[in-house]
Design a protein around this motif. Structure first.
Motif, short mmCIF file in Angstrom:
data_model
loop_
_atom_site.label_atom_id
_atom_site.label_comp_id
_atom_site.label_asym_id
_atom_site.label_seq_id
_atom_site.Cartn_x
_atom_site.Cartn_y
_atom_site.Cartn_z
N PRO A 318 35.70 43.90 50.61
CA PRO A 318 35.35 43.63 51.22
C PRO A 318 35.66 43.41 52.57
O PRO A 318 35.21 43.93 54.09
CB PRO A 318 35.34 41.15 51.63
N PHE A 319 36.99 43.84 53.10
CA PHE A 319 37.38 44.41 54.19
C PHE A 319 36.85 45.80 54.78
O PHE A 319 36.36 46.06 56.26
CB PHE A 319 39.29 43.77 53.88
N ASP A 321 34.15 46.52 54.02
CA ASP A 321 32.78 46.62 54.61
C ASP A 321 32.78 46.33 55.88
O ASP A 321 31.82 47.04 56.86
CB ASP A 321 32.59 45.79 53.68
N ARG A 322 33.77 45.10 56.08
CA ARG A 322 33.58 45.09 57.06
C ARG A 322 33.87 45.66 58.63
O ARG A 322 32.88 45.52 59.38
CB ARG A 322 34.75 44.08 57.55
N ILE A 323 35.24 46.44 58.14
CA ILE A 323 35.37 48.00 59.33
C ILE A 323 34.47 49.11 59.11
O ILE A 323 34.66 49.91 60.50
CB ILE A 323 36.90 47.75 59.42
N VAL A 325 30.91 49.46 58.74
CA VAL A 325 29.16 48.77 59.43
C VAL A 325 28.70 50.07 59.90
O VAL A 325 29.67 49.98 61.14
CB VAL A 325 29.46 47.50 60.41
N ALA B 374 22.13 42.45 54.80
CA ALA B 374 22.68 41.46 55.80
C ALA B 374 21.48 40.04 56.20
O ALA B 374 22.38 39.01 56.71
CB ALA B 374 23.74 41.72 55.91
N ASN B 386 24.38 35.18 63.85
CA ASN B 386 24.63 36.58 63.12
C ASN B 386 22.99 37.48 62.53
O ASN B 386 23.42 38.78 62.84
CB ASN B 386 24.78 35.95 61.33
#
Ligand code: SF4
Ligand code: SF4
Lengths: 335, 423
Positions: A318-319, A321-323, A325, B374, B386
């Motif tokens: 998850p981490f 994935d967040r950084i 994008v 998303a 978002n």
């Protein structure tokens, strides 16, 4: 009768089911090798695993998640079952296989909500559970025995990585010369064909690479994770070997070809659900898996680190994935 | 590219690419659309019962952003309603001012205002499907500097071959059309973008452009959606169109080759836009072909001429399979925007949406590098802020995300709804 639909008015014929089935097909060379080398015992482990996983999946889906749609039909539980079996020794008592399947499907997958929701790779969770609970059984590796379906008089032996580990003075008490272990390391030809001690599905590099080729050809996975995972292991071990006097112990090629690396890099780390989505994320993830694998192999009491490495990296997805994008078209910045 | 595999390779099914453009003939009635273009509907200047001739003005542009509408047949106006002017066809008789000769005219009018007026009078709108009034698109606001005119000859939707045929058969007219626009924009730099599957058109155009100044041809890859404006500008110039901006803001004007051919005819032949090339194709059509079709021709007439057994057809599309609209009313007429009518025996399979398996295919292939999964999730969760952050509004509706999704999630449906909510 004229029908109406929304755009686009055509769909690719790739479905969840077809994608998953492609993975099963990609595992076929590996399964064939495992049956050739480990005979009936391999068949029993595979059949037990598949039966147990499908049963657990069906029961959980129907009576726990209360879903109408029968989720066993998407083949994802079959993949988990085959991968679990592939990472077990062929002489494992079958009841342990069932335990492993329980952990994989019920705890690692369905308790998170089923396909698409789980954080940790189910097959690896099952394997690691067995490894930690029954370490003796999980480190007794039958040697392959070709053309011996009923596997009579098969001896067990250490895996290549275990030989390397034993050669460390600190862990070796039985033999005087550490090099005795290292001299037992099989040659590259045996490692590539798979005629070495190890789990069902990890032994044959060539069979696993055939599977990789098929997965790439069918656009099931991209090349990023296998490539960067294997490359990282190779380079890290190579750099370590530059500072070492023991070429056998730190051979980069041996490290790539032995243990669960290829199986892990091609089939486990590429699991859609538990790996990052973007290409950039996949590369970060793969490099992390590679570094952790080498770290565990070279510095801990464990000889093999692929399962732990991937599971640890799963937690970071998850981490990552967040950084990672991707940059959206027309928003400036570097391509 | 290492990080981005933009677009997809579609099976192109260009069944009619070797079929020369031929006239489909005169339908008994036509229904000419008054508000298919972007902007205000045109206002009728004829009355029910009036006799009209081909090329006669039927309805006038009713604002800056609007377009004239002309008669595509000769006959009597039977009915005028909110959407259409219906005409019963009698004989094939045209207004005298139109030059129907085949003679090529190369002498471009000097006066920019004159050119612009001819384009406006002819009722030309973007024929690639956008339908934006062309005279507006070509009126450069003061202060904006135009670098380059890009002619879109990509036609990346499956089945469509009308633009390719035009480039083969009317190559010189298109090149002159490009020069007309060059003059209008005050530049000497037009690039005709053709994809690699149209080698023949590329060769013909290249040999012709050698004889003219200021027009060049460029070969691009054949991926879908190479013909989308944003993709095209990037492929030709190497620059991206910034989010929320138009190609014009960066000095690029994009025109479909069909529109450019219409501009040639309007300026040099005084011929208003009342007919267009329409690809009639699909597996229910015995012989897929490219027809010259009068605007307002009902689909039923096309089906009859193409010998389609309508009982066999499950999906009838006006426009391409990726971005077109499906219709269930055979009286629907062809408009200035419609490059193709497709008769397909199999409709899109009805699929059940299953859970996202995080395969990343939607994001990987999205030409805008959005994260369709998303956006869909945020829409379902009602998370509007978002949706802005994910730049849902930058989506170009290409449909790739829905097309590739193995879980058969109708991503574009969700994205469209999301866009409606935050627009
Ligand atoms: S429809 Fe929109 S979100 Fe989907 S692939 Fe095309 S541009 Fe991307
Ligand atoms: S393509 Fe479908 S399944 Fe794959 S990530 Fe996108 S939404 Fe999920």
């Amino acid at each position: 009768m004229l029908k109406k639909s929304t755009t686009p008015h055509m769909l690719s014929n790739q479905t969840t089911q077809s994608v998953m089935f492609d993975v099963v097909l990609a595992l076929f060379p590996t399964l064939i090798v495992s049956v050739l080398f480990f005979g009936l015992k391999a068949v029993l482990v595979l059949v037990t695993s598949v039966t147990a996983c499908l049963t657990f999946e069906y029961i959980c889906n129907r009576f726990w998640l209360m879903k109408e749609r029968n989720s066993t039909r998407d083949f994802s539980a079959v993949i988990t079952a085959l991968l679990l079996a592939c990472s077990l020794p062929s002489n494992l008592p079958l009841i342990f296989v069932v335990f492993g399947a329980f952990v994989a499907i019920v705890i690692a997958k369905m308790s998170f909500g089923g396909l698409g929701k789980n954080i940790f790779n189910p097959a690896l969770s099952g394997r690691v559970f067995l490894f930690l609970s029954f370490p003796v059984y999980m480190t007794s590796w039958p040697k392959p025995s070709f053309n011996n379906f009923f596997q009579q008089d098969v001896s067990t032996g250490a895996t290549t990585l275990e030989l390397i580990k034993y050669s460390d003075a600190s862990t070796s008490a039985t033999r005087l010369d550490n090099n005795d272990y290292l001299n037992e390391i099989p040659d590259y030809f045996d490692m590539i064909t798979g005629y070495i001690a190890g789990s069902l599905g990890e032994v044959s590099a060539i069979a696993l690479l055939l599977g990789l080729a098929y997965l790439l050809y069918r656009n099931v996975i991209t090349w990023h994770i296998p490539f960067f995972y294997i490359l990282t292991v190779f380079l890290t071990v190579y750099v370590v070997s530059l500072f070492s006097e023991e070429p056998l112990k730190y051979s980069a090629v041996t490290h790539v070809l032995s243990g669960g690396l290829l199986l892990g890099a091609i089939f486990m780390a590429t699991d859609y659900v538990t790996s990052p989505m973007s290409e950039k994320g996949k590369i970060i993830f793969a490099i992390g898996c590679g570094l952790l694998t080498v770290l565990i192999r070279l510095t801990t009491v464990y000889s093999e680190g692929v399962s732990f490495a991937i599971l640890i990296m799963n937690a970071f997805v998850p981490f990552i994935d967040r950084i990672s994008v991707p940059r959206i078209y027309g928003t400036g910045g570097k391509k | 590219m290492l990080f981005n595999i933009v677009g997809i390779n579609l099976k192109k099914n260009k069944l009619s690419r070797h079929e020369a453009i031929r006239d489909i003939g005169l339908p008994k009635t036509v229904s000419i659309p008054l508000k298919k273009h972007i902007g205000h509907p045109a206002v009728a200047v004829v009355n029910e019962g009036d006799k009209v001739k081909i090329g006669m003005l039927l309805a006038k542009a009713n604002n800056t952003i609007s377009a004239n509408v002309h008669a595509s047949v000769a006959g009597r106006v039977s009915k005028i309603d909110e959407d259409y002017i219906h005409i019963n066809t009698s004989k094939d008789e045209a207004e005298d001012y139109i030059d129907f000769s085949d003679e090529l005219i190369t002498e471009i009018p000097q006066d920019k205002e004159e050119i612009l007026a001819l384009i406006r009078d002819a009722g030309i709108v973007g024929m690639g499907g956008a339908g934006f009034p062309t005279d507006i698109k070509l009126s450069v606001p003061t202060g904006k500097e135009i670098k380059c005119l890009i002619l879109n000859g990509i036609e990346c939707e499956p089945y469509f071959t009308g633009d390719e045929r035009l480039m083969l058969e009317k190559a010189e007219e298109i090149v002159i059309g490009a020069r007309i626009i060059n003059r209008l924009l005050g530049i000497q730099n037009a690039i005709i973008a053709v994809d690699e599957k149209k080698k023949k058109a590329f060769e013909i155009l290249t040999s012709i452009t050698k004889r003219y100044i200021g027009v060049n041809v460029k070969l691009l890859t054949n991926k879908y959606p190479q013909g989308a404006e944003k993709m095209l500008v990037e492929a030709v110039s190497g620059e991206e169109v910034p989010s929320g901006k138009l190609p014009m803001d960066m000095g690029y004007v994009v025109q479909n080759v069909g529109t450019v051919y219409a501009i040639y005819q309007a300026v040099m032949k005084k011929k208003p836009l009342y007919e267009r090339v329409v690809t009639v194709s699909g597996d229910a059509v015995a012989k897929p072909k490219n027809y010259m079709v009068r605007i307002g021709t009902p689909v039923s007439f096309i089906a009859e001429k193409a010998k389609v057994d309508i009982k066999e057809v499950e999906e009838l599309l006006i426009g391409g399979p990726m971005m077109g609209t499906d219709i269930d009313d055979l009286s629907t007429p062809v408009s200035k925007l419609d490059g193709g009518v497709l008769f397909l025996k199999k409709a899109k399979p009805e699929t059940e949406e299953s859970v996202c398996i995080r395969c990343n295919k939607c994001a990987q292939h999205c030409p805008i590098a959005l994260q369709p999964f998303a956006i869909a999730n945020s829409y379902k969760a009602g998370d509007k802020p978002n949706l802005y952050k994910l730049r849902a509004l930058d989506c170009i509706n290409c449909g790739i995300c829905s097309y590739v999704c193995p879980a058969k999630i109708p991503l574009l449906d969700y994205i469209k709804q999301a866009k409606n909510e935050i627009r």
